[in-house]
Design a protein around this motif. Structure first.
Motif, PDB file in Angstrom:
ATOM      1  N   ALA A  97      31.394  53.955  29.004  1.00 54.56           N
ATOM      2  CA  ALA A  97      30.901  55.061  28.129  1.00 54.56           C
ATOM      3  C   ALA A  97      32.310  56.732  28.586  1.00 54.56           C
ATOM      4  O   ALA A  97      31.617  57.212  27.561  1.00 54.56           O
ATOM      5  N   ALA A  98      32.380  57.005  29.435  1.00 55.15           N
ATOM      6  CA  ALA A  98      32.883  58.181  30.242  1.00 55.15           C
ATOM      7  C   ALA A  98      33.855  58.244  29.481  1.00 55.15           C
ATOM      8  O   ALA A  98      34.663  59.233  28.994  1.00 55.15           O
ATOM      9  N   GLU A  99      34.642  56.722  29.099  1.00 56.04           N
ATOM     10  CA  GLU A  99      36.340  56.687  28.957  1.00 56.04           C
ATOM     11  C   GLU A  99      36.198  57.040  27.116  1.00 56.04           C
ATOM     12  O   GLU A  99      37.347  56.576  26.743  1.00 56.04           O
ATOM     13  N   GLY A 100      34.694  56.838  27.000  1.00 54.64           N
ATOM     14  CA  GLY A 100      35.268  56.792  25.346  1.00 54.64           C
ATOM     15  C   GLY A 100      35.136  55.728  24.565  1.00 54.64           C
ATOM     16  O   GLY A 100      35.246  54.979  23.570  1.00 54.64           O
ATOM     17  N   LEU A 101      34.329  54.576  25.712  1.00 50.82           N
ATOM     18  CA  LEU A 101      34.745  53.049  24.640  1.00 50.82           C
ATOM     19  C   LEU A 101      33.441  52.065  24.730  1.00 50.82           C
ATOM     20  O   LEU A 101      32.498  52.825  25.239  1.00 50.82           O
ATOM     21  N   ARG A 102      33.883  51.469  23.894  1.00 48.44           N
ATOM     22  CA  ARG A 102      32.613  50.461  23.731  1.00 48.44           C
ATOM     23  C   ARG A 102      32.413  49.349  24.059  1.00 48.44           C
ATOM     24  O   ARG A 102      33.879  49.179  24.068  1.00 48.44           O
ATOM     25  N   PHE A 103      31.270  48.483  24.560  1.00 50.32           N
ATOM     26  CA  PHE A 103      31.398  47.230  24.483  1.00 50.32           C
ATOM     27  C   PHE A 103      32.318  46.955  25.519  1.00 50.32           C
ATOM     28  O   PHE A 103      33.103  45.644  26.540  1.00 50.32           O
ATOM     29  N   PRO A 104      31.164  47.405  26.796  1.00 51.32           N
ATOM     30  CA  PRO A 104      31.505  47.012  28.010  1.00 51.32           C
ATOM     31  C   PRO A 104      32.509  45.875  28.636  1.00 51.32           C
ATOM     32  O   PRO A 104      31.341  44.751  27.963  1.00 51.32           O
ATOM     33  N   PRO A 105      32.965  45.469  29.687  1.00 55.11           N
ATOM     34  CA  PRO A 105      32.418  43.939  29.975  1.00 55.11           C
ATOM     35  C   PRO A 105      31.022  43.750  30.530  1.00 55.11           C
ATOM     36  O   PRO A 105      30.622  45.117  31.215  1.00 55.11           O
ATOM     37  N   ARG A 106      31.147  42.805  30.688  1.00 57.57           N
ATOM     38  CA  ARG A 106      29.411  41.533  31.600  1.00 57.57           C
ATOM     39  C   ARG A 106      29.828  41.980  32.419  1.00 57.57           C
ATOM     40  O   ARG A 106      30.735  41.160  33.821  1.00 57.57           O
ATOM     41  N   ILE A 107      28.618  41.750  34.035  1.00 61.00           N
ATOM     42  CA  ILE A 107      29.346  41.578  35.025  1.00 61.00           C
ATOM     43  C   ILE A 107      27.846  39.820  35.422  1.00 61.00           C
ATOM     44  O   ILE A 107      26.782  40.164  35.096  1.00 61.00           O
ATOM     45  N   ARG A 108      28.817  39.662  36.092  1.00 64.69           N
ATOM     46  CA  ARG A 108      28.460  38.189  36.223  1.00 64.69           C
ATOM     47  C   ARG A 108      28.510  38.105  38.113  1.00 64.69           C
ATOM     48  O   ARG A 108      29.411  38.313  38.903  1.00 64.69           O
ATOM     49  N   PRO A 109      27.393  36.671  38.179  1.00 67.87           N
ATOM     50  CA  PRO A 109      27.958  36.375  40.193  1.00 67.87           C
ATOM     51  C   PRO A 109      29.396  35.839  39.966  1.00 67.87           C
ATOM     52  O   PRO A 109      29.653  35.139  39.363  1.00 67.87           O
ATOM     53  N   LEU A 110      29.494  36.011  41.246  1.00 69.29           N
ATOM     54  CA  LEU A 110      30.999  35.426  41.393  1.00 69.29           C
ATOM     55  C   LEU A 110      30.592  34.347  41.891  1.00 69.29           C
ATOM     56  O   LEU A 110      29.969  34.395  43.065  1.00 69.29           O
ATOM     57  N   PRO A 111      31.174  32.833  41.209  1.00 67.44           N
ATOM     58  CA  PRO A 111      31.184  31.464  42.213  1.00 67.44           C
ATOM     59  C   PRO A 111      31.155  31.700  42.984  1.00 67.44           C
ATOM     60  O   PRO A 111      31.875  31.984  43.967  1.00 67.44           O
ATOM     61  N   ARG A 112      29.788  30.634  44.259  1.00 61.94           N
ATOM     62  CA  ARG A 112      29.912  30.832  45.952  1.00 61.94           C
ATOM     63  C   ARG A 112      31.381  30.311  45.805  1.00 61.94           C
ATOM     64  O   ARG A 112      32.193  30.029  46.697  1.00 61.94           O
ATOM     65  N   GLN A 113      32.080  28.821  44.951  1.00 67.32           N
ATOM     66  CA  GLN A 113      33.080  28.890  45.714  1.00 67.32           C
ATOM     67  C   GLN A 113      34.380  29.155  46.031  1.00 67.32           C
ATOM     68  O   GLN A 113      35.891  29.332  46.059  1.00 67.32           O
ATOM     69  N   ALA A 114      34.292  30.659  44.788  1.00 66.64           N
ATOM     70  CA  ALA A 114      35.560  31.083  45.059  1.00 66.64           C
ATOM     71  C   ALA A 114      35.512  32.004  46.392  1.00 66.64           C
ATOM     72  O   ALA A 114      35.394  33.409  46.796  1.00 66.64           O
ATOM     73  N   ARG A 115      35.900  31.807  47.511  1.00 68.90           N
ATOM     74  CA  ARG A 115      35.742  32.473  49.044  1.00 68.90           C
ATOM     75  C   ARG A 115      36.784  33.163  49.648  1.00 68.90           C
ATOM     76  O   ARG A 115      36.988  34.129  49.809  1.00 68.90           O
ATOM     77  N   ALA A 116      37.926  33.691  48.891  1.00 62.71           N
ATOM     78  CA  ALA A 116      38.975  34.257  49.152  1.00 62.71           C
ATOM     79  C   ALA A 116      39.013  34.800  47.955  1.00 62.71           C
ATOM     80  O   ALA A 116      40.034  36.025  48.358  1.00 62.71           O
ATOM     81  N   THR A 117      38.554  35.342  47.048  1.00 64.53           N
ATOM     82  CA  THR A 117      38.060  36.164  46.128  1.00 64.53           C
ATOM     83  C   THR A 117      37.296  36.767  46.349  1.00 64.53           C
ATOM     84  O   THR A 117      35.871  37.187  46.479  1.00 64.53           O
ATOM     85  N   VAL A 118      37.371  38.483  46.674  1.00 63.60           N
ATOM     86  CA  VAL A 118      36.258  39.955  46.412  1.00 63.60           C
ATOM     87  C   VAL A 118      35.771  39.832  45.111  1.00 63.60           C
ATOM     88  O   VAL A 118      34.683  39.966  45.259  1.00 63.60           O
ATOM     89  N   ALA A 119      36.066  39.953  44.058  1.00 62.51           N
ATOM     90  CA  ALA A 119      35.543  40.109  42.730  1.00 62.51           C
ATOM     91  C   ALA A 119      37.079  39.799  42.116  1.00 62.51           C
ATOM     92  O   ALA A 119      37.635  40.380  42.486  1.00 62.51           O
ATOM     93  N   ARG A 120      36.703  39.266  40.582  1.00 60.89           N
ATOM     94  CA  ARG A 120      37.769  39.393  39.614  1.00 60.89           C
ATOM     95  C   ARG A 120      37.143  39.720  37.693  1.00 60.89           C
ATOM     96  O   ARG A 120      36.295  39.757  38.067  1.00 60.89           O
ATOM     97  N   ALA A 121      38.458  39.761  37.477  1.00 62.51           N
ATOM     98  CA  ALA A 121      37.635  41.155  36.448  1.00 62.51           C
ATOM     99  C   ALA A 121      38.710  39.734  35.003  1.00 62.51           C
ATOM    100  O   ALA A 121      39.928  39.903  35.131  1.00 62.51           O
ATOM    101  N   THR A 122      38.236  40.313  33.581  1.00 64.96           N
ATOM    102  CA  THR A 122      38.783  40.161  32.050  1.00 64.96           C
ATOM    103  C   THR A 122      38.427  40.718  31.492  1.00 64.96           C
ATOM    104  O   THR A 122      37.409  42.022  32.276  1.00 64.96           O
ATOM    105  N   ARG A 123      39.033  41.121  30.281  1.00 64.32           N
ATOM    106  CA  ARG A 123      38.720  42.319  29.246  1.00 64.32           C
ATOM    107  C   ARG A 123      36.981  42.077  29.200  1.00 64.32           C
ATOM    108  O   ARG A 123      36.233  42.965  28.904  1.00 64.32           O
TER     109      ARG A 123
END
Length: 144
Positions: A41-67
């Protein structure tokens, strides 16, 4: 955020040296969506990405994102969330993205300065010293 490709490794080394020491805050999963919504919202945008739990099998990944989504663990450093938001901002719903290229790095720098109150001049100089190119005036990828 995975620690795989060469451009990413260079950026992660820069983050470890320049960004992480400036921001020791951590955000619990239950508060991540509110922070994402606030930044979006501070960037003047609508429709932010949704937060989801990182799958447990993603052991080498800290976090990941798409639009459209950010996958995160039970707790995340604020600067890592901003890193993932930069990925969301430099990606489209169709899946095109800048990876860790100049648009992404410029957007990440912008978010660090405006939302984590980090010093732009010092960070920009350290990016240049590390040979990491960045767009000084980035725009979200979905703006065309």
């Amino acid at each position: 955020m995975s620690r795989g490709d060469t451009a990413a490794r260079r950026l992660y080394a820069w983050e470890d040296a320049e960004v992480a020491p400036r921001d020791l805050s951590r955000v619990p999963f239950a508060q991540l969506q509110a922070l994402v919504d606030h930044v979006w919202a501070a960037e003047g945008l609508r429709f932010p990405p949704r937060i989801r739990p990182l799958p447990r099998q993603a052991r080498a990944t800290v976090a990941r994102a798409t639009r459209l989504a950010i996958e995160a663990p039970a707790e995340l450093p604020t600067w890592v969330l901003l890193h993932e938001l930069a990925h969301s901002l430099t990606s489209t719903a169709e899946g095109t993205n800048d990876g860790h290229g100049p648009r992404f790095v410029g957007m990440y720098l912008h978010l660090l300065v405006h939302h984590a109150r980090m010093p732009r001049e010092a960070l920009a100089a350290s990016l240049e010293a590390a040979g990491i190119p960045f767009d000084p005036a980035p725009r979200p990828a979905f703006f065309g």
